[in-house]
Scaffold this motif. Structure first.
Motif, PDB file in Angstrom:
ATOM      1  N   SER A 232      17.371  74.128 116.216  1.00 39.42           N
ATOM      2  CA  SER A 232      16.165  74.231 117.037  1.00 39.42           C
ATOM      3  C   SER A 232      15.793  75.675 117.350  1.00 39.42           C
ATOM      4  O   SER A 232      14.646  75.951 117.689  1.00 39.42           O
ATOM      5  CB  SER A 232      16.352  73.447 118.341  1.00 39.42           C
ATOM      6  N   GLY A 289      20.570  76.295 120.472  1.00 41.47           N
ATOM      7  CA  GLY A 289      19.647  76.990 119.591  1.00 41.47           C
ATOM      8  C   GLY A 289      19.156  78.294 120.180  1.00 41.47           C
ATOM      9  O   GLY A 289      18.989  79.300 119.474  1.00 41.47           O
ATOM     10  N   ARG A 293      19.934  81.891 118.457  1.00 43.11           N
ATOM     11  CA  ARG A 293      18.852  82.779 118.032  1.00 43.11           C
ATOM     12  C   ARG A 293      18.982  84.166 118.668  1.00 43.11           C
ATOM     13  O   ARG A 293      18.778  85.196 117.992  1.00 43.11           O
ATOM     14  CB  ARG A 293      17.505  82.149 118.405  1.00 43.11           C
TER      15      ARG A 293
END
Length: 303
Positions: A232, A289, A293
């Motif tokens: 995600s 996620g 990231r």
């Protein structure tokens, strides 16, 4: 002007760690993360050496052990085994949801184990491979704190015993959760984020398995169906995410590799424990996620 690498990178590492800590806090979780550039060796993270319960993430170690035996000619991945209904390891996916008893190859059981985190398929493979072979495999990778101590059925059985007569309904009670051995890394299958990214980096560099077996393992990690955690954080058609999730009450995790179209490859391991004891906590899934990231952007030099 040639600044020392430490002078140039230390503030950036601190900024990334601060953003990771803030993201965990905002999501209401206690979390740890480690990320490494597979080709350059640069790394970032937050409490990356903390021992964690691996839950279904340990299926990755079992998969490597299976392919290590196959590469040595000790197992035939096309060997077919019976998958009886009686005695299946509980789980909501794969064989545990099936009504009949198929006969499947070891490599197809491995697919179910990774793609949908099939506990029953994993324990059929574990019966063939053995816990000690899983541990010999991680030891061969130099992972001294990564240890498999029980089957997935044993973990489920222990949770039922610890939950008491109320069963699964009790697994949102903080007092019950506090006594679950499955959530104690000193008791069950365990590792650290740093050791798991080391495993993934070795796998992606073909340093541990022969190339054909490494490619087969990477293929399965790319077939995982769950998009709500690590993937995600990378919602781009040209970025590939390979991974394996792990879940227990309040525990959510994923380890994986993120590949960019410019050739960048990053191994990431994120483990969280949620303050919210509910079974469905979207923020606790999504933060995996988010911090993945942040960590990868830090390694890529992104603001």
């Amino acid at each position: 002007m040639n600044d020392a690498p430490e002078e140039r990178t230390a503030p950036a590492r601190t900024a990334v760690a601060d953003r990771i800590a803030a993201a965990f806090a905002d999501a209401g979780v206690d979390g740890v993360v480690h990320a490494v550039d597979i080709d350059r060796g640069t790394e970032t993270g937050w409490e990356a050496d903390r021992l964690v319960c691996t839950a279904s993430v340990h299926k990755l170690c079992l998969l490597l052990a299976l392919h290590r035996l196959a590469a040595a000619g000790r197992i035939d991945l096309t060997e077919r085994v019976e998958c009886p209904v009686e005695g299946r390891t509980p789980g909501g996916t794969g064989l545990a949801a099936m009504l009949d008893a198929p006969r499947m190859s070891l490599r197809d059981l491995a697919y179910l184990m990774i793609a949908v985190s099939d506990n029953a398929a994993a324990d059929l493979l574990l019966a063939r491979v053995g816990l000690e072979e899983v541990n010999r495999t991680t030891e061969a990778l130099g992972l001294r704190r990564t240890r498999a101590v029980e089957s997935f059925a044993a973990t489920q059985k222990g949770m039922r015993e610890d939950a008491g007569p109320a069963g699964a309904r009790a697994l949102t009670d903080p007092l019950v959760l506090a006594r679950l051995r499955a959530l104690d890394p000193a008791h069950g299958n365990r590792s650290t984020p740093r050791e798991l990214t080391r495993l993934l980096a070795a796998l992606w560099r073909d340093e541990f398995l022969p190339a054909a077996h490494g490619a087969a393992v990477r293929r399965l990690l790319g077939l995982q169906v769950w998009p709500h955690r690590l993937a995600s954080g990378f919602p781009f058609d040209d970025v590939q995410v390979f991974g394996k999730t792990g879940t227990l009450p309040t525990l959510r995790a994923e380890v994986g590799v993120v590949e960019y179209p410019d050739g960048g490859r990053y191994a990431v391991a994120v483990f969280t424990r949620a303050a919210d004891t509910g079974h469905v906590v979207p923020a606790a899934d999504a933060v995996i996620g988010v911090v993945g990231r942040i960590a990868v952007d830090g390694l890529r030099g992104a603001p």
